[in-house]
Scaffold this active site. Structure first.
Site, PDB file in Angstrom:
ATOM      1  N   PRO A   1      13.413 -25.100 -18.769  1.00 36.52           N
ATOM      2  CA  PRO A   1      13.893 -25.425 -17.422  1.00 36.52           C
ATOM      3  C   PRO A   1      14.799 -26.650 -17.444  1.00 36.52           C
ATOM      4  O   PRO A   1      14.524 -27.628 -18.142  1.00 36.52           O
ATOM      5  CB  PRO A   1      12.606 -25.698 -16.641  1.00 36.52           C
ATOM      6  N   GLY A   2      15.879 -26.592 -16.717  1.00 37.17           N
ATOM      7  CA  GLY A   2      16.764 -27.744 -16.567  1.00 37.17           C
ATOM      8  C   GLY A   2      16.948 -28.032 -15.092  1.00 37.17           C
ATOM      9  O   GLY A   2      16.386 -28.971 -14.539  1.00 37.17           O
TER      10      GLY A   2
ATOM     11  N   CYS B   1      43.367 -34.004  -3.560  1.00 38.44           N
ATOM     12  CA  CYS B   1      44.573 -33.306  -3.124  1.00 38.44           C
ATOM     13  C   CYS B   1      44.482 -31.830  -3.504  1.00 38.44           C
ATOM     14  O   CYS B   1      45.280 -31.311  -4.288  1.00 38.44           O
ATOM     15  CB  CYS B   1      45.802 -33.958  -3.757  1.00 38.44           C
TER      16      CYS B   1
ATOM     17  N   TYR C   1      23.826 -30.538 -12.828  1.00 40.25           N
ATOM     18  CA  TYR C   1      25.205 -30.139 -13.114  1.00 40.25           C
ATOM     19  C   TYR C   1      26.263 -30.871 -12.305  1.00 40.25           C
ATOM     20  O   TYR C   1      27.459 -30.687 -12.584  1.00 40.25           O
ATOM     21  CB  TYR C   1      25.378 -28.617 -12.960  1.00 40.25           C
TER      22      TYR C   1
ATOM     23  N   GLY D   1      16.339 -20.918 -16.312  1.00 42.59           N
ATOM     24  CA  GLY D   1      17.105 -20.255 -15.268  1.00 42.59           C
ATOM     25  C   GLY D   1      16.382 -20.062 -13.959  1.00 42.59           C
ATOM     26  O   GLY D   1      16.854 -19.335 -13.081  1.00 42.59           O
TER      27      GLY D   1
ATOM     28  N   ARG E   1      30.630 -27.744  -8.507  1.00 40.76           N
ATOM     29  CA  ARG E   1      29.978 -26.441  -8.402  1.00 40.76           C
ATOM     30  C   ARG E   1      30.514 -25.578  -7.251  1.00 40.76           C
ATOM     31  O   ARG E   1      30.639 -24.353  -7.421  1.00 40.76           O
ATOM     32  CB  ARG E   1      28.461 -26.601  -8.303  1.00 40.76           C
TER      33      ARG E   1
END
Length: 495
Positions: A343-344, A421, A451, A300, A390
């Site tokens: 960790p990502g 649209c 992500y 995080g 996101r």
């Protein structure tokens, strides 16, 4: 997020005095301006990348991913090594996972955390050793658990009391013992978006450390087992799960896992969570009469998306956590467990950028809070919410720059929008772009390595873009092929 009083401009956004400058808190050293003013990624010009691979396209710097992976691993090994403790770094594959990224992680000494059977299958197919893979998720199927056990994964992270029974049943059916960690919620509310804060009580992950919460799972255990395990109404759900694990023949309790959320800059939450879980480990050890060998404190760690973001260096994160954990363990007379982190975004987010081609431009008059009329330029690009969900999911903000030439001259308040649209199809909500921006220019949106591809869709029947890897040591190459209309039609049984 606040805005400057009486304007449409957020507090963090200012008219750039040097429009071509790249903020090092957002853009890694792989991203540079050439003498011509054009942006390059690991030495490769963006105009060449768009010419050869199309637009929009995700570009991932292999050099950045590898260097950040190495930096995290070495920082944590050094910090915990000073306390004679062992540590492992698991790359959180949900941020972005493909065969090449799994291989980079393996070669840099990282393990792999997977959140589904599909991620597990990809990790195995890419050559990550099963013992270096963790299987996560709050609702794992019997088939996913069975496959993980059959392949010999290093850990399964159990998320609830019913799941412990499911893991035990599948393990005994295969004649193996499941290495299990239990995910707990330490009650630390991270300062982040509610949808990515995961350690408070009212959400779907983990079992609670709060006293009295065992009663909530009493029916799942049954009265006979409840009595035999000598559980009481004052116990926590986490204690129930720990004691239960010791009674199940198919489970070996390896430790506990917690994760307080994502995109967090403050240090305090991680230390508080670690301390609470360590005190719980000490209680569990006394209760069940055995040492708990492992603690996973999740990930995080925030990255830079916009001006004013203050990502913490890996060495600082590692030193702080090692100090807290060693101090608490000494106070509790507890051997420091084998610590893991996950960790990502911190590894892959800054490695990626998305390249778009500008289409139409439109100036819009907008009434500002002070009653004045201001002008905002809408810049439409050839992608949008299908390649970066996101902004619409989390109100996420990004930094964008003109990439195929120097962004000099007067700058105008702009909003980069997609071609879908939907009025909410916004790529970059607040930015300044050159007044002479024109159709055909290339924009680069920073820090899209986490992500964006993972959450991409085919909304409005747009094919998902491909992923191109760059390195200063090799030519750019496709690591995930972009989709075609034929791909979109292939599953339509009516065609």
């Amino acid at each position: 997020m606040g805005t400057t009083e009486g304007t449409l401009i957020p507090d963090w956004l200012t008219v750039p005095s040097e429009p071509a400058a790249l903020d090092p808190a957002i853009w890694t050293p792989s991203y540079q301006r050439e003498d011509s003013g054009e942006l390059s990624i690991d030495g490769h010009l963006v105009s060449d990348l768009v010419r050869d691979f199309g637009s929009p396209t995700y570009v991932y710097s292999e050099d950045t991913f590898r260097s950040r992976s190495r930096e995290y691993r070495e920082a944590f090994e050094e910090a915990f090594g000073q306390h004679d403790a062992e540590v492992s770094v698991y790359y959180a594959g949900k941020a972005f996972l493909c065969a090449s990224v799994a291989r980079w992680a393996r070669e840099e000494g990282l393990n792999l955390d997977t959140a589904s059977g599909g991620e597990l299958a990809l990790g195995l197919a890419a050559g990550m050793p099963a013992e270096r893979i963790a299987l996560h998720g709050n609702n794992k199927s019997s088939a996913e658990i069975r496959r993980a056990l059959a392949e010999g994964v290093g850990r399964i992270v159990a998320d609830s009391v019913p799941e412990l029974f499911l893991i035990d049943r599948e393990a005994r059916a295969l004649g193996v013992t499941a290495p299990v960690m239990i995910r707990v919620t330490p009650g630390v509310h991270a300062e982040t978006h509610d949808f990515i804060a995961t350690a408070h009580e009212d959400q779907k992950f983990g079992v609670s450390l709060a006293a009295g919460t065992a009663e909530l799972a009493r029916d799942a255990v049954g009265e006979e087992l409840w009595t035999r395990l000598q559980l009481s109404g004052s116990d926590s759900a986490a204690m129930l799960a720990a004691v239960l694990s010791g009674s199940l023949d198919g489970i070996s309790l390896r430790g506990f896992h917690c994760h307080i959320g994502s995109q967090i800059f403050e240090a305090e939450g991680f230390g508080v969570a670690a301390e609470r879980v360590l005190r719980f480990i000490a209680d569990v050890s006394r209760r069940i009469g055995q040492n708990i060998p492992e603690l996973d404190i999740g990930g995080g760690y925030g990255i830079g998306y916009i001006a004013g973001d203050t990502p913490r260096p890996p060495g600082e994160i590692a030193s702080d956590l090692a100090r807290v954990i060693s101090t608490v363990c000494a106070e509790l007379d507890l051997k420091i467990p084998h610590v893991s982190i996950e960790p990502g975004r911190a590894l892959t987010g800054p490695a990626g950028a998305t390249l778009y081609t500008v289409g139409t431009l439109k100036d819009v008059a907008v009434d500002s809070p002070d009653g004045q009329t201001q002008v905002r330029r809408y810049v439409s690009v050839d992608g949008g919410m299908s390649d970066n969900a996101r902004p619409v999911l989390y109100d996420a903000d990004y930094t964008v720059t003109l990439a195929n030439r120097a962004p000099d001259g007067p700058q105008v308040l702009s909003r980069v929008v997609g071609k879908h649209c939907e009025s909410g199809d916004i790529v970059v909500r607040y930015c300044y772009l050159p007044a002479d921006l024109r159709s055909g220019d290339i924009l680069a949106v920073a820090a899209t390595g986490a992500y964006c591809w993972a959450l991409s869709s085919n909304y409005n029947y747009l094919p998902r873009p491909g992923v191109v890897a760059t390195s200063a040591q090799s030519d750019p190459r496709v690591i995930v092929r972009g989709e075609t209309e034929a791909d979109l039609f292939a599953r339509d049984a009516g065609l």
